[in-house]
Design an enzyme around this catalytic site. Structure first.
Site, PDB file in Angstrom:
ATOM      1  N   HIS A 150       1.018   4.972   1.225  1.00 23.60           N
ATOM      2  CA  HIS A 150       0.174   6.288   1.894  1.00 23.60           C
ATOM      3  C   HIS A 150       0.300   7.609   1.165  1.00 23.60           C
ATOM      4  CE1 HIS A 150       0.790   4.195   6.067  1.00 23.60           C
ATOM      5  NE2 HIS A 150       1.507   3.513   5.430  1.00 23.60           N
ATOM      6  N   HIS A 182       0.953  -1.356  -0.099  1.00 25.12           N
ATOM      7  CA  HIS A 182       0.021  -0.201   0.149  1.00 25.12           C
ATOM      8  C   HIS A 182       1.012   1.262  -0.001  1.00 25.12           C
ATOM      9  CE1 HIS A 182       0.724  -1.279   4.133  1.00 25.12           C
ATOM     10  NE2 HIS A 182       0.672  -0.014   4.496  1.00 25.12           N
TER      11      HIS A 182
END
Ligand code: AMP
Ligand code: ZN
Length: 141
Positions: A103, A101
């Site tokens: 941010h 992922h």
């Protein structure tokens, strides 16, 4: 592709609800439950890659342009002045969810509390030469 035992796979698949700010056939971008700043967003690929070393097409080439697009939307929508992109790989690097992922963290001018900053260190010329050569050696098969 998606794993039942992975929370971000389940969020990406819509099995677990999330505050979604963007979605297309490749990604879901959601608000972080424990935001570093208002609007802190996570970009989740709709396929399971443990970290950036596993990331492949069709996601690899699209994630950075998407992060830029989300950052622009934050500037317009939230009125923030800038944003940080952060991506942790491995426990030692602070990764806590082992589904790749990115941010995207909105930043506001004059809100100067330390976020993503480090104490500048030092390295001698000799040490830099040695370190550089060890990393270059790491490219070898
Ligand atoms: P990292 O430390 O890079 O692995 O980041 C994991 C991030 O996921 C943290 O910022 C958590 O706050 C966030 N997080 C964990 N579970 C959820 C969830 N169910 N929904 C939204 N964010 C989450
Ligand atoms: Zn996953």
């Amino acid at each position: 592709m998606l794993r039942d035992d992975c929370i971000f796979c389940r969020i990406a698949a819509g099995e677990i609800p999330s505050e979604t700010v963007y979605e297309d056939e490749y990604f879901k971008a959601i608000l972080d439950l424990a935001p570093a700043a208002k609007g802190h967003t996570l970009i989740l690929p709709k396929a399971h890659y443990q970290d950036v070393t596993e990331l492949e097409e069709p996601h690899a080439s699209r994630v950075l342009p998407l992060a830029a697009k989300i950052g622009q939307a934050m500037k317009k929508g939230l009125g923030c002045d800038g944003f940080n992109l952060l991506q942790n790989n491995g426990e030692a690097a602070g990764q806590t969810v082992f589904h790749f992922h990115m941010h995207v963290i909105p930043r506001v001018a004059d809100e100067t509390e330390a976020l993503l900053v480090w104490e500048p260190g030092s390295a001698s010329k000799e040490e830099m030469a040695e370190t550089g050569s060890r990393i270059r050696e790491g490219f070898a098969e």
